[in-house]
Design a protein around this motif. Sequence first.
Motif, PDB file in Angstrom:
ATOM      1  N   GLY A   1     -34.119  21.602   8.046  1.00 51.53           N
ATOM      2  CA  GLY A   1     -33.673  21.391   6.910  1.00 51.53           C
ATOM      3  C   GLY A   1     -31.587  22.448   7.103  1.00 51.53           C
ATOM      4  N   ASN A   2     -32.226  23.096   7.980  1.00 53.88           N
ATOM      5  CA  ASN A   2     -31.084  24.428   7.769  1.00 53.88           C
ATOM      6  C   ASN A   2     -29.705  23.800   8.956  1.00 53.88           C
ATOM      7  OD1 ASN A   2     -32.738  24.692   9.842  1.00 53.88           O
ATOM      8  ND2 ASN A   2     -32.293  27.504   9.799  1.00 53.88           N
ATOM      9  N   VAL A   3     -30.297  22.598  10.024  1.00 59.45           N
ATOM     10  CA  VAL A   3     -29.225  22.550  11.020  1.00 59.45           C
ATOM     11  C   VAL A   3     -28.137  21.532  10.313  1.00 59.45           C
ATOM     12  CG1 VAL A   3     -29.299  20.601  13.069  1.00 59.45           C
ATOM     13  CG2 VAL A   3     -30.702  22.343  12.661  1.00 59.45           C
ATOM     14  N   GLU A   4     -27.122  20.877  10.446  1.00 58.12           N
ATOM     15  CA  GLU A   4     -25.722  20.153  10.052  1.00 58.12           C
ATOM     16  C   GLU A   4     -25.570  18.972  11.451  1.00 58.12           C
ATOM     17  OE1 GLU A   4     -23.110  18.122   7.735  1.00 58.12           O
ATOM     18  OE2 GLU A   4     -24.538  20.507   6.988  1.00 58.12           O
ATOM     19  N   SER A   5     -25.830  18.182  10.224  1.00 61.11           N
ATOM     20  CA  SER A   5     -25.214  17.052  11.858  1.00 61.11           C
ATOM     21  C   SER A   5     -24.506  16.236  12.022  1.00 61.11           C
ATOM     22  CB  SER A   5     -26.749  16.250  11.307  1.00 61.11           C
ATOM     23  OG  SER A   5     -27.153  15.157  10.224  1.00 61.11           O
ATOM     24  N   LEU A   6     -23.848  16.091  12.864  1.00 62.66           N
ATOM     25  CA  LEU A   6     -22.209  15.754  12.848  1.00 62.66           C
ATOM     26  C   LEU A   6     -21.860  14.156  13.416  1.00 62.66           C
ATOM     27  CD1 LEU A   6     -20.036  18.595  13.150  1.00 62.66           C
ATOM     28  CD2 LEU A   6     -20.435  17.936  10.947  1.00 62.66           C
ATOM     29  N   LEU A   7     -21.331  13.093  12.947  1.00 66.93           N
ATOM     30  CA  LEU A   7     -20.802  12.035  13.944  1.00 66.93           C
ATOM     31  C   LEU A   7     -19.919  12.287  14.647  1.00 66.93           C
ATOM     32  CD1 LEU A   7     -21.933   9.369  12.126  1.00 66.93           C
ATOM     33  CD2 LEU A   7     -23.488   9.792  14.122  1.00 66.93           C
ATOM     34  N   VAL A   8     -19.712  12.739  16.190  1.00 60.76           N
ATOM     35  CA  VAL A   8     -18.192  13.216  16.381  1.00 60.76           C
ATOM     36  C   VAL A   8     -17.809  12.142  17.876  1.00 60.76           C
ATOM     37  CG1 VAL A   8     -18.229  14.944  16.270  1.00 60.76           C
ATOM     38  CG2 VAL A   8     -19.571  14.291  18.556  1.00 60.76           C
ATOM     39  N   GLN A   9     -17.115  12.284  18.065  1.00 62.07           N
ATOM     40  CA  GLN A   9     -16.414  11.455  19.348  1.00 62.07           C
ATOM     41  C   GLN A   9     -14.636  11.862  20.238  1.00 62.07           C
ATOM     42  OE1 GLN A   9     -13.939   7.819  17.892  1.00 62.07           O
ATOM     43  NE2 GLN A   9     -14.714   6.942  19.272  1.00 62.07           N
ATOM     44  N   VAL A  10     -15.247  12.212  21.747  1.00 58.58           N
ATOM     45  CA  VAL A  10     -14.476  13.406  22.604  1.00 58.58           C
ATOM     46  C   VAL A  10     -13.006  11.954  21.650  1.00 58.58           C
ATOM     47  CG1 VAL A  10     -13.638  13.539  24.555  1.00 58.58           C
ATOM     48  CG2 VAL A  10     -16.287  13.351  23.298  1.00 58.58           C
ATOM     49  N   GLN A  11     -12.023  12.920  21.695  1.00 59.62           N
ATOM     50  CA  GLN A  11     -11.282  12.501  21.433  1.00 59.62           C
ATOM     51  C   GLN A  11      -9.740  13.331  22.316  1.00 59.62           C
ATOM     52  OE1 GLN A  11      -9.997  10.720  18.247  1.00 59.62           O
ATOM     53  NE2 GLN A  11     -11.225   9.178  18.240  1.00 59.62           N
ATOM     54  N   ARG A  12      -8.242  13.401  22.936  1.00 58.10           N
ATOM     55  CA  ARG A  12      -7.604  14.169  23.135  1.00 58.10           C
ATOM     56  C   ARG A  12      -6.661  14.450  21.560  1.00 58.10           C
ATOM     57  NH1 ARG A  12      -5.036  15.990  27.711  1.00 58.10           N
ATOM     58  NH2 ARG A  12      -3.121  16.897  27.853  1.00 58.10           N
ATOM     59  N   ASN A  13      -6.549  15.599  21.298  1.00 54.66           N
ATOM     60  CA  ASN A  13      -5.601  16.133  20.468  1.00 54.66           C
ATOM     61  C   ASN A  13      -4.712  16.906  20.779  1.00 54.66           C
ATOM     62  OD1 ASN A  13      -5.057  19.125  18.240  1.00 54.66           O
ATOM     63  ND2 ASN A  13      -6.347  17.215  17.832  1.00 54.66           N
ATOM     64  N   ASP A  14      -3.709  16.277  19.901  1.00 56.94           N
ATOM     65  CA  ASP A  14      -2.261  16.163  20.608  1.00 56.94           C
ATOM     66  C   ASP A  14      -1.754  18.040  20.735  1.00 56.94           C
ATOM     67  OD1 ASP A  14      -1.557  13.626  20.492  1.00 56.94           O
ATOM     68  OD2 ASP A  14      -0.907  13.557  18.817  1.00 56.94           O
ATOM     69  N   ARG A  15      -2.445  18.928  19.975  1.00 53.37           N
ATOM     70  CA  ARG A  15      -2.740  20.338  19.898  1.00 53.37           C
ATOM     71  C   ARG A  15      -3.226  20.943  20.776  1.00 53.37           C
ATOM     72  NH1 ARG A  15      -3.913  22.596  14.365  1.00 53.37           N
ATOM     73  NH2 ARG A  15      -5.425  20.931  14.636  1.00 53.37           N
ATOM     74  N   ARG A  16      -4.138  20.307  21.529  1.00 51.03           N
ATOM     75  CA  ARG A  16      -5.387  21.263  22.300  1.00 51.03           C
ATOM     76  C   ARG A  16      -5.598  20.554  23.168  1.00 51.03           C
ATOM     77  NH1 ARG A  16      -7.030  25.656  19.203  1.00 51.03           N
ATOM     78  NH2 ARG A  16      -8.261  26.244  20.672  1.00 51.03           N
ATOM     79  N   GLY A  17      -5.420  19.589  23.519  1.00 43.28           N
ATOM     80  CA  GLY A  17      -5.862  18.364  24.199  1.00 43.28           C
ATOM     81  C   GLY A  17      -7.349  17.906  23.945  1.00 43.28           C
ATOM     82  N   PRO A  18      -8.473  17.591  25.264  1.00 44.17           N
ATOM     83  CA  PRO A  18      -9.659  16.547  24.860  1.00 44.17           C
ATOM     84  C   PRO A  18     -10.150  17.424  23.566  1.00 44.17           C
ATOM     85  CG  PRO A  18      -9.339  17.507  27.155  1.00 44.17           C
ATOM     86  CD  PRO A  18      -8.417  18.309  26.676  1.00 44.17           C
ATOM     87  N   ALA A  19     -10.756  16.853  22.618  1.00 42.73           N
ATOM     88  CA  ALA A  19     -11.595  17.731  21.603  1.00 42.73           C
ATOM     89  C   ALA A  19     -12.339  16.591  21.239  1.00 42.73           C
ATOM     90  CB  ALA A  19     -10.373  18.483  20.728  1.00 42.73           C
ATOM     91  N   LEU A  20     -13.408  17.584  19.834  1.00 46.09           N
ATOM     92  CA  LEU A  20     -13.883  16.517  18.784  1.00 46.09           C
ATOM     93  C   LEU A  20     -13.047  16.252  18.313  1.00 46.09           C
ATOM     94  CD1 LEU A  20     -17.443  18.261  20.145  1.00 46.09           C
ATOM     95  CD2 LEU A  20     -16.765  16.151  20.871  1.00 46.09           C
TER      96      LEU A  20
END
Length: 325
Positions: free
Chosen positions: A274-293
């Motif tokens: 129960g204490n684990v947070e779940s996220l839905l993420v996608q690998v994309q390119r962020n303009d500021r930092r390059g590849p990110a989630l």
Amino acid sequence: MRIFHKLLILLLVIGLLPLLSLSLHDQRLTEDLGIELAAQARDSATRRMSDELHRIVALSASVLHRTRLLVDLALRVQGREAELRLAAPAQAPEERMPVWFAEQYDAGMAPPDTEASKAHLRYLPGAPDAAALAVSFDHQVFLTAPGVDREAVRDDIARLVPMTSIYRSLRETLPGLFLFQYTALASGLHSSYPGHGGYPQGYDPRRRAWYSLATAVGEPIWTPPLIDASTRQLLFTAAAPVREPSGAIAGVTAVDVPILSLLQRIRDEAQLPGNVESLLVQVQRNDRRGPALRVIAHREYQASGRPWDALLEPAWLLPEAGESH
């Protein structure tokens, strides 16, 4: 000092120095062994954690893939049935089944089976808690966009009424997967199942992202996360164009998949604590930092109190300074 005492001191020095040296050596060995064991334990724990994360990610991907296949199949069936009914002759007025409109649900004149649904919780801005929306599983609800003459779409309403059995059959085949199923026509007519009220004033389905994307692409699509107009729940919407026999687009049919229910389905299959947070993420390119989630969805989105027509700004999981990408 007597010779005896001198000899005693000498013997003590000769005997204690090796013992002290051995003690210091043993202490260093013990410390080195402790460091080595700690490192091995840390490496072992890291491997176990890495293996577990890989298992969870693989299982989550499998759940998402299966869910998408099921939704795509249901959408295909729903779209085909809508096309067949829209192409059929309209029933004679005396043969038409009863129809309920959104304003009747809001005014308390809904079908007799209408009752509060815990699956259709409504999150309104400023409200401290979510409230169960009243829905009918025996009937659809019909709504016309602002400026649309209801008499002009009476025949299409009669054609879409039999879709209730299709919606219900798909829902019973895939329990817990859909929030709403609906069909909207280019004329501004909108029908949704299960029947419900709560539409915002001025609601026009043709202005929603799922409608515009499906008609622009001309084939089935999945939207980014959207906020449902009636419940404010966070959704993925799968939508497909509905075509006339000539091939022209007559409208769009769609199904809503609640993101929190999808996250819970993943948590249950992965057996996450129960204490684990779940996220839905996608690998994309962020303009500021390059590849990110890019964070597609998480629980905080649900309780944000955003308006129903708000656009969700993406959040990012970026590496800390000095970390590799």
